[in-house]
Design an enzyme around this catalytic site. Sequence first.
Site, PDB file in Angstrom:
ATOM      1  N   TRP A  67       0.856  -1.196   0.000  1.00  0.00           N
ATOM      2  CA  TRP A  67       0.000   0.000   0.000  1.00  0.00           C
ATOM      3  C   TRP A  67       0.881   1.231   0.000  1.00  0.00           C
ATOM      4  O   TRP A  67       1.894   1.254   0.719  1.00  0.00           O
ATOM      5  CB  TRP A  67      -0.874  -0.027   1.266  1.00  0.00           C
ATOM      6  CG  TRP A  67      -1.726   1.183   1.492  1.00  0.00           C
ATOM      7  CD1 TRP A  67      -3.053   1.330   1.160  1.00  0.00           C
ATOM      8  CD2 TRP A  67      -1.354   2.423   2.114  1.00  0.00           C
ATOM      9  NE1 TRP A  67      -3.509   2.567   1.524  1.00  0.00           N
ATOM     10  CE2 TRP A  67      -2.482   3.266   2.119  1.00  0.00           C
ATOM     11  CE3 TRP A  67      -0.171   2.912   2.672  1.00  0.00           C
ATOM     12  CZ2 TRP A  67      -2.460   4.556   2.652  1.00  0.00           C
ATOM     13  CZ3 TRP A  67      -0.136   4.199   3.201  1.00  0.00           C
ATOM     14  CH2 TRP A  67      -1.268   4.996   3.188  1.00  0.00           C
ATOM     15  N   SER A 133       4.658  -6.100   2.494  1.00  0.00           N
ATOM     16  CA  SER A 133       3.766  -5.310   3.332  1.00  0.00           C
ATOM     17  C   SER A 133       2.311  -5.772   3.164  1.00  0.00           C
ATOM     18  O   SER A 133       1.999  -6.929   3.437  1.00  0.00           O
ATOM     19  CB  SER A 133       3.938  -3.821   3.008  1.00  0.00           C
ATOM     20  OG  SER A 133       3.385  -3.014   4.003  1.00  0.00           O
ATOM     21  N   THR A 134       1.415  -4.901   2.676  1.00  0.00           N
ATOM     22  CA  THR A 134       0.031  -5.322   2.420  1.00  0.00           C
ATOM     23  C   THR A 134       0.008  -6.459   1.409  1.00  0.00           C
ATOM     24  O   THR A 134      -0.833  -7.367   1.500  1.00  0.00           O
ATOM     25  CB  THR A 134      -0.793  -4.140   1.897  1.00  0.00           C
ATOM     26  OG1 THR A 134      -0.773  -3.086   2.867  1.00  0.00           O
ATOM     27  CG2 THR A 134      -2.237  -4.540   1.643  1.00  0.00           C
ATOM     28  N   ALA A 160       8.618  -8.000   4.823  1.00  0.00           N
ATOM     29  CA  ALA A 160       8.087  -6.925   5.673  1.00  0.00           C
ATOM     30  C   ALA A 160       6.565  -6.939   5.669  1.00  0.00           C
ATOM     31  O   ALA A 160       5.911  -5.906   5.532  1.00  0.00           O
ATOM     32  CB  ALA A 160       8.621  -5.571   5.208  1.00  0.00           C
ATOM     33  N   ASP A 265      12.417  -1.692  10.844  1.00  0.00           N
ATOM     34  CA  ASP A 265      11.169  -1.407  10.136  1.00  0.00           C
ATOM     35  C   ASP A 265      10.284  -0.564  11.051  1.00  0.00           C
ATOM     36  O   ASP A 265       9.780  -1.052  12.060  1.00  0.00           O
ATOM     37  CB  ASP A 265      10.470  -2.716   9.763  1.00  0.00           C
ATOM     38  CG  ASP A 265       9.298  -2.512   8.810  1.00  0.00           C
ATOM     39  OD1 ASP A 265       8.610  -1.481   8.933  1.00  0.00           O
ATOM     40  OD2 ASP A 265       9.068  -3.392   7.968  1.00  0.00           O
ATOM     41  N   HIS A 294      11.530  -0.696   6.210  1.00  0.00           N
ATOM     42  CA  HIS A 294      10.350  -1.304   5.588  1.00  0.00           C
ATOM     43  C   HIS A 294      10.531  -1.404   4.078  1.00  0.00           C
ATOM     44  O   HIS A 294      10.072  -2.366   3.454  1.00  0.00           O
ATOM     45  CB  HIS A 294       9.115  -0.469   5.920  1.00  0.00           C
ATOM     46  CG  HIS A 294       7.826  -1.118   5.539  1.00  0.00           C
ATOM     47  ND1 HIS A 294       7.397  -2.308   6.098  1.00  0.00           N
ATOM     48  CD2 HIS A 294       6.856  -0.754   4.647  1.00  0.00           C
ATOM     49  CE1 HIS A 294       6.225  -2.643   5.577  1.00  0.00           C
ATOM     50  NE2 HIS A 294       5.887  -1.724   4.689  1.00  0.00           N
TER      51      HIS A 294
END
Length: 314
Positions: A67, A133-134, A160, A265, A294
């Site tokens: 995201w 991430s997302t 991450a 992160d 991140h």
Amino acid sequence: MAIEHTRRQMLMTAAAAAALSALPREILAQIQGDIMMDTIKTKDGVEIFYKDWGPKDAQPVVFHHGWPLSSDDWDAQMLFFLSHGYRVIAHDRRGHGRSQQVSEGHDMDHYAADAAAVFEALDLRNAVHIGHSTGGGEVARYVAKFGQPQGRVAKAVLVAAVPPLMLKTTANPEGTPLEVFDGFRAALATNRAQFFRDIPAGPFYGFNRAGATVLPGVIDNWWRQGMMGGAKAHYDGIKAFSETDQTEDLKAITVPTLVLHGDDDQVVPYKDAAEKQIKLLQNGQMKIYKGLSHGMLTTHADLLNADILAFITA
């Protein structure tokens, strides 16, 4: 005379458009260049953009972006694995990048279903799915709900990644307080363009750390990708990545899974993510990078690419 001339121009334009539309797709693509894009339509009618590079008979390596970015965030990885003979695929999540900016469906279930629609259309088999991430949450939901049951997945990589749950709750006291995510929503609604400058210039890549080497082009590219997408998708996406409990997704994954995270992160702290993921996965291995942020897939692409390649070929 002027009216007749205008009418003649309109008729000629219409005739030219009709002639172009009748051309084969391959020829039309050459004429239009980048205007024509590869897309699929989901069951609920959403156009999803995707990239598909490399030999169609090679093992697929599939990338799921974070995201509020797009598949462009994986450029360094896609070119690397393409150069090693793999078929590389990445798509823009609904409402992000070049995919359709629809109002609804900005949740992990739709993210995974949209991804599945792309991979089913391409009939991908023996694929390695990599999510950041997302996108890591999307990978976990996709693999558990679609990929494994359909026999399409060979391995998975979580970079991450947000699972199992970012939000601080009674059952997850180490999580991030709701007020932080409310602050994200307020900043996005007030001035999305500035918010999308502050994130990459600060915690995302660790450029706010003393002595950090700031990369303006990386910041600009993050901003560019974010502003390509829709504000509604980005606003709703905050709830999707922060409040979706994916404990059961992680438990259900049986394929070999590599967990990668930086110990600096500032967006998704590794102790509430990677260290919990590895305990829930049935067949996982973990690597924590000292001092990395991140956005390490961009700032340290060579390091991550080598580790992911070693995992794929092991």
